[in-house]
Design an enzyme around this catalytic site. Structure first.
Site, PDB file in Angstrom:
ATOM      1  N   ASP A 235       0.819  -1.216   0.000  1.00 56.32           N
ATOM      2  CA  ASP A 235       0.000   0.000   0.000  1.00 56.32           C
ATOM      3  C   ASP A 235       0.852   1.265   0.000  1.00 56.32           C
ATOM      4  O   ASP A 235       0.353   2.352   0.293  1.00 56.32           O
ATOM      5  CB  ASP A 235      -0.881   0.018   1.267  1.00 56.32           C
ATOM      6  CG  ASP A 235      -2.008  -0.995   1.171  1.00 56.32           C
ATOM      7  OD1 ASP A 235      -2.393  -1.313   0.025  1.00 56.32           O
ATOM      8  OD2 ASP A 235      -2.479  -1.463   2.216  1.00 56.32           O
TER       9      ASP A 235
ATOM     10  N   ARG B  96      34.410  13.808 -12.318  1.00 59.07           N
ATOM     11  CA  ARG B  96      33.494  14.678 -13.074  1.00 59.07           C
ATOM     12  C   ARG B  96      33.351  15.966 -12.263  1.00 59.07           C
ATOM     13  O   ARG B  96      33.350  15.929 -11.019  1.00 59.07           O
ATOM     14  CB  ARG B  96      32.128  14.003 -13.268  1.00 59.07           C
ATOM     15  CG  ARG B  96      31.118  14.874 -14.014  1.00 59.07           C
ATOM     16  CD  ARG B  96      29.891  14.117 -14.536  1.00 59.07           C
ATOM     17  NE  ARG B  96      29.047  13.564 -13.494  1.00 59.07           N
ATOM     18  CZ  ARG B  96      29.001  12.279 -13.164  1.00 59.07           C
ATOM     19  NH1 ARG B  96      29.759  11.404 -13.796  1.00 59.07           N
ATOM     20  NH2 ARG B  96      28.215  11.849 -12.197  1.00 59.07           N
TER      21      ARG B  96
ATOM     22  N   HIS C 143      26.253   5.621 -13.560  1.00 61.56           N
ATOM     23  CA  HIS C 143      24.992   5.742 -12.815  1.00 61.56           C
ATOM     24  C   HIS C 143      25.027   4.947 -11.515  1.00 61.56           C
ATOM     25  O   HIS C 143      24.035   4.337 -11.124  1.00 61.56           O
ATOM     26  CB  HIS C 143      23.810   5.296 -13.691  1.00 61.56           C
ATOM     27  CG  HIS C 143      23.492   6.278 -14.767  1.00 61.56           C
ATOM     28  ND1 HIS C 143      22.692   5.979 -15.844  1.00 61.56           N
ATOM     29  CD2 HIS C 143      23.882   7.569 -14.943  1.00 61.56           C
ATOM     30  CE1 HIS C 143      22.601   7.048 -16.637  1.00 61.56           C
ATOM     31  NE2 HIS C 143      23.318   8.013 -16.113  1.00 61.56           N
TER      32      HIS C 143
ATOM     33  N   GLU D 222      30.763  19.255 -12.291  1.00 59.20           N
ATOM     34  CA  GLU D 222      29.505  19.692 -12.915  1.00 59.20           C
ATOM     35  C   GLU D 222      28.966  20.945 -12.244  1.00 59.20           C
ATOM     36  O   GLU D 222      28.791  20.985 -11.027  1.00 59.20           O
ATOM     37  CB  GLU D 222      28.462  18.569 -12.803  1.00 59.20           C
ATOM     38  CG  GLU D 222      27.088  18.969 -13.326  1.00 59.20           C
ATOM     39  CD  GLU D 222      26.099  17.818 -13.354  1.00 59.20           C
ATOM     40  OE1 GLU D 222      26.218  16.894 -12.533  1.00 59.20           O
ATOM     41  OE2 GLU D 222      25.202  17.855 -14.217  1.00 59.20           O
TER      42      GLU D 222
ATOM     43  N   GLU E 182      29.501  19.533 -17.554  1.00 60.52           N
ATOM     44  CA  GLU E 182      29.922  18.421 -16.709  1.00 60.52           C
ATOM     45  C   GLU E 182      30.861  17.429 -17.395  1.00 60.52           C
ATOM     46  O   GLU E 182      30.563  16.244 -17.522  1.00 60.52           O
ATOM     47  CB  GLU E 182      28.700  17.676 -16.198  1.00 60.52           C
ATOM     48  CG  GLU E 182      27.675  17.295 -17.258  1.00 60.52           C
ATOM     49  CD  GLU E 182      26.489  16.542 -16.651  1.00 60.52           C
ATOM     50  OE1 GLU E 182      26.729  15.522 -15.993  1.00 60.52           O
ATOM     51  OE2 GLU E 182      25.347  16.971 -16.834  1.00 60.52           O
TER      52      GLU E 182
ATOM     53  N   HIS F  77      17.097  16.525 -16.313  1.00 56.80           N
ATOM     54  CA  HIS F  77      17.405  16.537 -17.750  1.00 56.80           C
ATOM     55  C   HIS F  77      16.227  17.264 -18.378  1.00 56.80           C
ATOM     56  O   HIS F  77      15.221  16.649 -18.730  1.00 56.80           O
ATOM     57  CB  HIS F  77      17.551  15.126 -18.305  1.00 56.80           C
ATOM     58  CG  HIS F  77      18.828  14.479 -17.860  1.00 56.80           C
ATOM     59  ND1 HIS F  77      19.225  13.234 -18.270  1.00 56.80           N
ATOM     60  CD2 HIS F  77      19.822  14.923 -17.041  1.00 56.80           C
ATOM     61  CE1 HIS F  77      20.399  12.940 -17.711  1.00 56.80           C
ATOM     62  NE2 HIS F  77      20.771  13.943 -16.962  1.00 56.80           N
TER      63      HIS F  77
ATOM     64  N   ASP G  79      27.568  13.282  -7.108  1.00 55.53           N
ATOM     65  CA  ASP G  79      26.654  13.981  -8.015  1.00 55.53           C
ATOM     66  C   ASP G  79      25.321  14.075  -7.282  1.00 55.53           C
ATOM     67  O   ASP G  79      24.610  13.074  -7.152  1.00 55.53           O
ATOM     68  CB  ASP G  79      26.527  13.184  -9.324  1.00 55.53           C
ATOM     69  CG  ASP G  79      25.707  13.911 -10.384  1.00 55.53           C
ATOM     70  OD1 ASP G  79      24.987  14.872 -10.034  1.00 55.53           O
ATOM     71  OD2 ASP G  79      25.785  13.506 -11.563  1.00 55.53           O
TER      72      ASP G  79
ATOM     73  N   HIS H 133      30.192  10.509 -22.095  1.00 58.50           N
ATOM     74  CA  HIS H 133      28.885  11.182 -22.018  1.00 58.50           C
ATOM     75  C   HIS H 133      28.997  12.610 -22.546  1.00 58.50           C
ATOM     76  O   HIS H 133      30.099  13.111 -22.803  1.00 58.50           O
ATOM     77  CB  HIS H 133      28.332  11.155 -20.585  1.00 58.50           C
ATOM     78  CG  HIS H 133      29.212  11.779 -19.544  1.00 58.50           C
ATOM     79  ND1 HIS H 133      29.353  13.140 -19.403  1.00 58.50           N
ATOM     80  CD2 HIS H 133      30.002  11.226 -18.580  1.00 58.50           C
ATOM     81  CE1 HIS H 133      30.161  13.403 -18.391  1.00 58.50           C
ATOM     82  NE2 HIS H 133      30.591  12.256 -17.878  1.00 58.50           N
TER      83      HIS H 133
ATOM     84  N   ASP I  45      21.960  20.552 -10.162  1.00 55.60           N
ATOM     85  CA  ASP I  45      22.637  19.317 -10.587  1.00 55.60           C
ATOM     86  C   ASP I  45      24.140  19.575 -10.489  1.00 55.60           C
ATOM     87  O   ASP I  45      24.709  20.245 -11.352  1.00 55.60           O
ATOM     88  CB  ASP I  45      22.204  18.987 -12.023  1.00 55.60           C
ATOM     89  CG  ASP I  45      22.771  17.677 -12.520  1.00 55.60           C
ATOM     90  OD1 ASP I  45      23.392  16.951 -11.729  1.00 55.60           O
ATOM     91  OD2 ASP I  45      22.572  17.372 -13.722  1.00 55.60           O
TER      92      ASP I  45
ATOM     93  N   TYR J 122      37.073   8.918 -16.837  1.00 53.25           N
ATOM     94  CA  TYR J 122      36.846   7.700 -16.052  1.00 53.25           C
ATOM     95  C   TYR J 122      37.842   6.642 -16.540  1.00 53.25           C
ATOM     96  O   TYR J 122      37.754   6.186 -17.685  1.00 53.25           O
ATOM     97  CB  TYR J 122      35.399   7.218 -16.239  1.00 53.25           C
ATOM     98  CG  TYR J 122      34.410   8.361 -16.071  1.00 53.25           C
ATOM     99  CD1 TYR J 122      33.921   8.711 -14.820  1.00 53.25           C
ATOM    100  CD2 TYR J 122      34.010   9.132 -17.178  1.00 53.25           C
ATOM    101  CE1 TYR J 122      33.051   9.791 -14.663  1.00 53.25           C
ATOM    102  CE2 TYR J 122      33.153  10.214 -17.034  1.00 53.25           C
ATOM    103  CZ  TYR J 122      32.673  10.533 -15.775  1.00 53.25           C
ATOM    104  OH  TYR J 122      31.822  11.605 -15.624  1.00 53.25           O
TER     105      TYR J 122
ATOM    106  N   HIS K  86      23.440  19.363 -20.326  1.00 52.56           N
ATOM    107  CA  HIS K  86      22.024  19.197 -20.699  1.00 52.56           C
ATOM    108  C   HIS K  86      21.253  20.359 -20.102  1.00 52.56           C
ATOM    109  O   HIS K  86      21.709  20.987 -19.132  1.00 52.56           O
ATOM    110  CB  HIS K  86      21.485  17.851 -20.186  1.00 52.56           C
ATOM    111  CG  HIS K  86      21.730  17.621 -18.721  1.00 52.56           C
ATOM    112  ND1 HIS K  86      20.934  18.157 -17.739  1.00 52.56           N
ATOM    113  CD2 HIS K  86      22.705  16.945 -18.057  1.00 52.56           C
ATOM    114  CE1 HIS K  86      21.401  17.806 -16.549  1.00 52.56           C
ATOM    115  NE2 HIS K  86      22.493  17.070 -16.710  1.00 52.56           N
TER     116      HIS K  86
HETATM  117  N1  GLY Z   1      22.751  14.070 -12.222  1.00 54.34           N
HETATM  118  C1  GLY Z   1      22.417  13.684 -13.535  1.00 54.34           C
HETATM  119  C2  GLY Z   1      23.287  14.262 -14.522  1.00 54.34           C
HETATM  120  O1  GLY Z   1      24.310  14.821 -14.187  1.00 54.34           O
HETATM  121  O2  GLY Z   1      23.006  14.269 -15.682  1.00 54.34           O
HETATM  122 MN    MN Z   2      23.876  16.675 -15.169  1.00 55.06          MN
HETATM  123 MN    MN Z   3      24.679  15.434 -12.224  1.00 54.75          MN
END
Ligand code: GLY
Ligand code: MN
Ligand code: MN
Length: 407
Positions: free
Chosen positions: A33, A374, A219, A376, A353, A330, A236, A319, A247, A357, A323
């Site tokens: 539930d 990274r 991820h 960002e 960002e 996103h 992140d 990547h 972000d 890696y 974005h």
């Molecule tokens: N935190 C998701 C990204 O950096 O795209």
């Molecule tokens: Mn991002």
């Molecule tokens: Mn991010």
């Protein structure tokens, strides 16, 4: 008023006689539930300001009708207050409000008066009502119109995004100061949980708190491993304020001091990020930061002998460099128009960002293994250039080491 103006602005872009129909997200069951915390659909929230589930907004130049849940004294004891039909016109600035249970009988009449229908199919019950009446009315997707509006942020939206950026910045600083070898990733993740909640915000997305080699899993969200002396920690994490996301990623040494190899890789990512940000201004192509970042990273890794001249960078940087950011982390808005990269405009917000890696690989000097970095930030395009909303968060090697010493 804000939402009323947005509906007006949207309608001004559509042909006369157009009718817009938009529903919100359904509630999602987690197990038994138990529901996930409810989050309205971003387009619906943007156009109505209404945060309850089971609601449909219908509007045209002739008026605005909202369908919503009835008041229900029993359910309200369990789940909390509902706005209800009688208060909805005043609170939501609607001309008419009806029970969501009347949707099936009332909606066809509204559709019949329209010459064109704007709607997006979402595999929900509402789709079937729309489909049944499509034959008589021209149909078009709504999303692209709303998404172009959402892409350009108003002053009020920027204020909320700055607030999300500020809260997230403080949480990152606190996490840097609390990190030390022997703690677990979830203990650092809890710094964000507590700080976001304490500031009446919530996570904009599942945070990544990745020590050592875990940072090379893009991820990674398990966040349950021990933090080892000598490793880096990539975090992140960003919060959401009134729907608007921050972000942010920072990467720092768990013991407070970058090793030589970590410094070398970190500096390449930082140089790439700073140069990419510098390129962002109205009129510049939105692909430019990625072109700049990849070029600097390619050169940096080649200079260190990690990559062969002209080698495939995607092994180490796989990547994009940014974005759109807004109500969705996103965020919506296309990156190309007529097969061309679009240009930045004042009011857009993008992340920047870049990352590197390096997984274990016999062909690479072991001093570089398991380094995942990274950096960002969130960047607002202004009339004359850009403003880094997350610029208050340390990111040079010296700044990070100094902050970590100050704990
Ligand atoms: N935190 C998701 C990204 O950096 O795209
Ligand atoms: Mn991002
Ligand atoms: Mn991010």
């Amino acid at each position: 008023m804000i939402h009323q103006n947005r509906r007006k602005e949207l309608l001004s872009q559509l042909d006369n006689g157009s009718l817009v129909i938009i529903g919100t997200n359904p509630e999602q069951l987690r197990n038994g539930d138990v529901h996930y915390p409810y989050r309205p659909h971003s387009d619906f929230w943007y156009l109505t300001g209404f945060k309850e589930p089971e609601a449909v907004a219908v509007f045209s130049n002739s008026g605005y009708t909202i369908f919503l849940r009835d008041k229900d004294p029993t359910r309200e004891i369990w789940d909390g207050k509902r706005l209800g039909v009688s208060d909805a016109p005043h609170v939501l600035k609607a001309d008419e409000a009806y029970s969501i249970n009347e949707l099936e009988t009332k909606l066809p009449k509204l559709i019949a008066n329209a010459t064109k229908l704007y709607y997006d199919f979402k595999h929900c019950d509402l789709d079937n009502i729309i489909i049944a009446h499509l034959a008589e009315t021209q149909y078009q997707s709504l999303a692209s119109h709303v998404h172009e509006m959402r892409l350009i942020k108003s002053d009020e939206e920027i204020r909320l995004m700055q607030k999300a950026a500020d809260i997230s910045t403080q949480a990152h600083k606190s996490a840097m100061q609390q990190a030390q070898p022997g703690l677990f990733e979830y203990e650092i993740a809890s710094v964000f949980d507590a700080y976001f909640r304490k500031n009446n915000s919530e996570h904009a997305y599942t945070p990544i708190v990745a020590g050592g080699e875990n940072a090379c899993v893009l991820h990674y969200i398990e966040n349950n491993k021990i933090l080892n002396d000598g490793d880096l920690l990539l975090i992140d994490a960003g919060c959401e304020v009134e729907g608007y996301a921050a972000d942010i990623t920072r990467t720092f040494p768990i013991n407070g001091k970058f090793s030589k190899a970590q410094q070398q890789i970190y500096q390449i990512v930082l140089d790439a990020q700073l140069a990419a940000i510098k390129s962002i201004k109205p009129g510049e192509m939105v692909i430019k930061p990625h072109q700049i970042a990849t070029q600097i990273i390619q050169q940096g890794l080649t200079d260190l002998g990690i990559l062969q001249a002209g080698g495939d960078l995607s092994k180490f940087y796989m990547h994009g460099t940014g974005h759109w950011l807004g109500l969705d982390v996103h965020d919506v808005g296309v990156y190309q128009q007529n097969d061309q990269h679009r240009q930045y405009e004042a009011g857009m917000v993008t992340t920047v960002e870049p990352g590197i890696y390096i997984r274990k690989d016999d062909k690479i000097n072991p001093i570089y293994w398991n380094i995942g970095i990274r950096i960002e930030d969130d960047v607002l395009i202004t009339k004359t250039g850009n403003r880094v909303l997350t610029g208050a968060l340390v990111k040079t090697i010296d700044e990070i080491e100094l902050l970590m010493r100050e704990k």
